[in-house]
Design a protein around this motif. Structure first.
Motif, PDB file in Angstrom:
ATOM      1  N   UNK A 175       0.825  -1.220   0.000  1.00 15.33           N
ATOM      2  CA  UNK A 175       0.000   0.000   0.000  1.00 15.33           C
ATOM      3  C   UNK A 175       0.858   1.269   0.000  1.00 15.33           C
ATOM      4  N   UNK A 176       1.911   1.258  -0.818  1.00 16.32           N
ATOM      5  CA  UNK A 176       2.850   2.379  -0.856  1.00 16.32           C
ATOM      6  C   UNK A 176       2.393   3.450  -1.841  1.00 16.32           C
ATOM      7  N   UNK A 177       2.833   4.670  -1.594  1.00 20.17           N
ATOM      8  CA  UNK A 177       2.629   5.789  -2.503  1.00 20.17           C
ATOM      9  C   UNK A 177       3.544   5.630  -3.727  1.00 20.17           C
ATOM     10  N   UNK A 178       3.034   5.996  -4.902  1.00 21.71           N
ATOM     11  CA  UNK A 178       3.783   5.839  -6.150  1.00 21.71           C
ATOM     12  C   UNK A 178       5.097   6.603  -6.159  1.00 21.71           C
ATOM     13  N   UNK A 179       5.056   7.794  -5.623  1.00 12.69           N
ATOM     14  CA  UNK A 179       6.237   8.644  -5.538  1.00 12.69           C
ATOM     15  C   UNK A 179       7.385   7.958  -4.804  1.00 12.69           C
ATOM     16  N   UNK A 180       7.049   7.398  -3.639  1.00 15.43           N
ATOM     17  CA  UNK A 180       8.096   6.800  -2.817  1.00 15.43           C
ATOM     18  C   UNK A 180       8.564   5.470  -3.394  1.00 15.43           C
ATOM     19  N   UNK A 223       9.174  -4.760  -3.749  1.00 11.67           N
ATOM     20  CA  UNK A 223       7.996  -5.619  -3.886  1.00 11.67           C
ATOM     21  C   UNK A 223       6.813  -4.843  -3.315  1.00 11.67           C
ATOM     22  N   UNK A 224       5.795  -4.601  -4.125  1.00 10.51           N
ATOM     23  CA  UNK A 224       4.622  -3.877  -3.624  1.00 10.51           C
ATOM     24  C   UNK A 224       3.408  -4.800  -3.562  1.00 10.51           C
ATOM     25  N   UNK A 225       2.462  -4.458  -2.711  1.00  7.75           N
ATOM     26  CA  UNK A 225       1.156  -5.124  -2.664  1.00  7.75           C
ATOM     27  C   UNK A 225       0.125  -4.008  -2.805  1.00  7.75           C
ATOM     28  N   UNK A 226      -0.571  -3.999  -3.908  1.00  8.40           N
ATOM     29  CA  UNK A 226      -1.502  -2.909  -4.191  1.00  8.40           C
ATOM     30  C   UNK A 226      -2.547  -3.454  -5.147  1.00  8.40           C
ATOM     31  N   UNK A 245      -1.792   1.887 -11.001  1.00  3.28           N
ATOM     32  CA  UNK A 245      -1.182   2.878 -10.128  1.00  3.28           C
ATOM     33  C   UNK A 245       0.327   2.940 -10.405  1.00  3.28           C
ATOM     34  N   UNK A 246       0.905   4.130 -10.190  1.00  2.06           N
ATOM     35  CA  UNK A 246       2.343   4.267 -10.418  1.00  2.06           C
ATOM     36  C   UNK A 246       3.131   3.344  -9.491  1.00  2.06           C
ATOM     37  N   UNK A 247       2.578   3.072  -8.306  1.00  4.16           N
ATOM     38  CA  UNK A 247       3.225   2.121  -7.403  1.00  4.16           C
ATOM     39  C   UNK A 247       3.421   0.789  -8.108  1.00  4.16           C
ATOM     40  N   UNK A 248       2.346   0.278  -8.689  1.00  6.27           N
ATOM     41  CA  UNK A 248       2.421  -1.022  -9.352  1.00  6.27           C
ATOM     42  C   UNK A 248       3.282  -0.956 -10.611  1.00  6.27           C
ATOM     43  N   UNK A 274       2.992  -9.188 -14.459  1.00  7.47           N
ATOM     44  CA  UNK A 274       2.028  -9.275 -13.354  1.00  7.47           C
ATOM     45  C   UNK A 274       0.905  -8.243 -13.509  1.00  7.47           C
ATOM     46  N   UNK A 275       1.261  -7.076 -14.030  1.00  8.78           N
ATOM     47  CA  UNK A 275       0.238  -6.059 -14.278  1.00  8.78           C
ATOM     48  C   UNK A 275      -0.761  -6.556 -15.316  1.00  8.78           C
ATOM     49  N   UNK A 276      -0.221  -7.176 -16.365  1.00  7.03           N
ATOM     50  CA  UNK A 276      -1.086  -7.667 -17.438  1.00  7.03           C
ATOM     51  C   UNK A 276      -2.041  -8.745 -16.894  1.00  7.03           C
ATOM     52  N   UNK A 277      -1.535  -9.588 -16.001  1.00  2.72           N
ATOM     53  CA  UNK A 277      -2.381 -10.611 -15.397  1.00  2.72           C
ATOM     54  C   UNK A 277      -3.557 -10.004 -14.647  1.00  2.72           C
ATOM     55  N   UNK A 278      -3.292  -8.895 -13.954  1.00  4.70           N
ATOM     56  CA  UNK A 278      -4.354  -8.232 -13.193  1.00  4.70           C
ATOM     57  C   UNK A 278      -5.355  -7.556 -14.120  1.00  4.70           C
ATOM     58  N   UNK A 279      -4.854  -6.886 -15.135  1.00  2.00           N
ATOM     59  CA  UNK A 279      -5.745  -6.220 -16.089  1.00  2.00           C
ATOM     60  C   UNK A 279      -6.628  -7.257 -16.781  1.00  2.00           C
ATOM     61  N   UNK A 280      -6.055  -8.411 -17.093  1.00  2.00           N
ATOM     62  CA  UNK A 280      -6.852  -9.487 -17.696  1.00  2.00           C
ATOM     63  C   UNK A 280      -7.957  -9.941 -16.742  1.00  2.00           C
ATOM     64  N   UNK A 281      -7.637 -10.040 -15.456  1.00  2.00           N
ATOM     65  CA  UNK A 281      -8.648 -10.453 -14.467  1.00  2.00           C
ATOM     66  C   UNK A 281      -9.788  -9.437 -14.399  1.00  2.00           C
ATOM     67  N   UNK A 282      -9.441  -8.156 -14.465  1.00  3.01           N
ATOM     68  CA  UNK A 282     -10.472  -7.110 -14.443  1.00  3.01           C
ATOM     69  C   UNK A 282     -11.327  -7.183 -15.701  1.00  3.01           C
ATOM     70  N   UNK A 283     -10.679  -7.355 -16.841  1.00  2.00           N
ATOM     71  CA  UNK A 283     -11.421  -7.447 -18.106  1.00  2.00           C
ATOM     72  C   UNK A 283     -12.396  -8.623 -18.062  1.00  2.00           C
TER      73      UNK A 283
END
Lengths: 246, 246
Positions: free
Chosen positions: B158-163, B175-178, B183-186, B229-238
């Protein structure tokens, strides 16, 4: 609470969040209302942070329906008042309708605080005794019998799905403003507007003024296709996702 | 504050929201943290409120990376502590790593409160003097020089993208969990885990234990493909959206 750096890429979003947080500390917005706002933020991001074409159609239809109604009421909660008090005042003026405060987390103190925020922005808020007009457990069924209780059209931004369904079940035409097209609120509303509330309300008000200026007196449509508006929003999200990882 | 009716279809979500609200009133979670939680809720709904296959892969990779690291640190904020203190204690045990508290809205008082919540759940929290180790304005650059400052691997839910971007810029494996894959974090994380934190941390801990029990000593991978990993999540949303209006 540290200052929000202007250099932050999500500065505007962080400032709105901070404003809502201040309203929460003042007791206008509920703590849970802050979380609801976050859900809205996520969906606004996904629809592109602008009014999708289908939402603009819904907003124009909402204007016609408000003008065609016998007794239209705007049902306002803490988040809507905190985000859009000026826009509510303007819409009340353009559509000539009653405004009643209705809270999911209802206390007399919060009703008074939300009413004060609205009055400060120039809204005429209907007040008076409430009864359990809406068939729901607890205080969520309370409203004014001569307000929402007897309205034929209710415009209710950021409403809970449970209560939206109950209002529709009472035979009312329910216009919602909610950024989540998959929420039960949007799915059960007569006219679901999938847009951010400070964009949606001015669009409805502008269409009310245009219709009035043109001398039009809209008739109430015989039926509505809420799903068409949901599909428009889902398409907008899919479009965002398609390009999200480019 | 009215009671949440058990008959409400989103009862569990409302109860978690109420818990976070209570933590906000106690000063553990920031007001803005409540809004962030709402954004997460929206994306969790969209990924189906379960761990997508790609997220499980990311969690297993995260376990290998934590075990391969020279100096792994878990960077914990108010929301993560409020939602998952027990899961953090368990992961610290399984991965044998340091835990440091890091807040976006940093005050000494909140640092102490978050530390207390973690300690209560059995987490050993590293404390001590902080310096501006991370190149960011204001207090957001502060951390312990012998903690996050010198870590080679940082797991930061749950980190801020900037940091997140700043930590990656320092050459660390982040390693982020978001729940938001856009999000820029991801997008900037070395290993973005797109999953809910109370599902993600136990999965990582379980894989750490499995690797240890099998006597494996993982090597640090030479490169990472976060976008997979991002693509996997976007596929799940789609996938969710495809069936959303059936």
């Amino acid at each position: 609470m540290s200052d929000i750096p202007k250099s932050h890429p999500r500065y505007k979003s962080l400032v709105t969040r901070k404003q809502l947080a201040d309203y929460a500390l003042a007791g206008v917005v509920s703590m849970e209302g802050l979380t609801s706002h976050g859900r809205g933020e996520a969906f606004d991001y996904l629809i592109g942070e602008k009014t999708p074409a289908a939402a603009l159609e819904a907003e124009k239809l909402a204007a016609r329906v408000l003008l065609a109604a016998n007794h239209p009421v705007l049902s306002i909660n803490g988040n809507t008042a905190a985000l859009a008090a000026a826009e509510i005042a303007d819409l009340q003026n353009a559509a000539d309708c009653e405004v009643e405060v209705n809270l999911f987390h209802r206390t007399e103190e919060r009703i008074e605080k939300v009413t004060a925020v609205l009055a400060e922005a120039g809204v005429t808020v209907s007040t008076g005794p409430v009864e359990r007009c809406v068939p729901l457990p607890h205080d969520r069924g309370l409203c004014r019998p001569d307000g929402i209780g007897s309205a034929d059209v209710v415009l209710v931004p950021l409403e809970d799905g449970d209560r939206c369904e109950a209002l529709v079940g009472m035979g009312k035409i329910v216009i919602t403003v909610d950024l989540n097209p998959l929420d039960r609120t949007s799915k059960t509303a007569t006219i679901p507007i999938i847009d951010e509330v400070t964009r949606a309300l001015p669009n409805i008000a502008a269409e009310c003024r245009r219709l009035r200026a043109a001398g039009e007196k809209p008739e109430m449509p015989a039926s509505f296709d809420g799903k068409y508006f949901l599909k428009g929003a889902v398409d907008a999200i899919s479009e965002t996702l398609t390009h999200a990882l480019d």
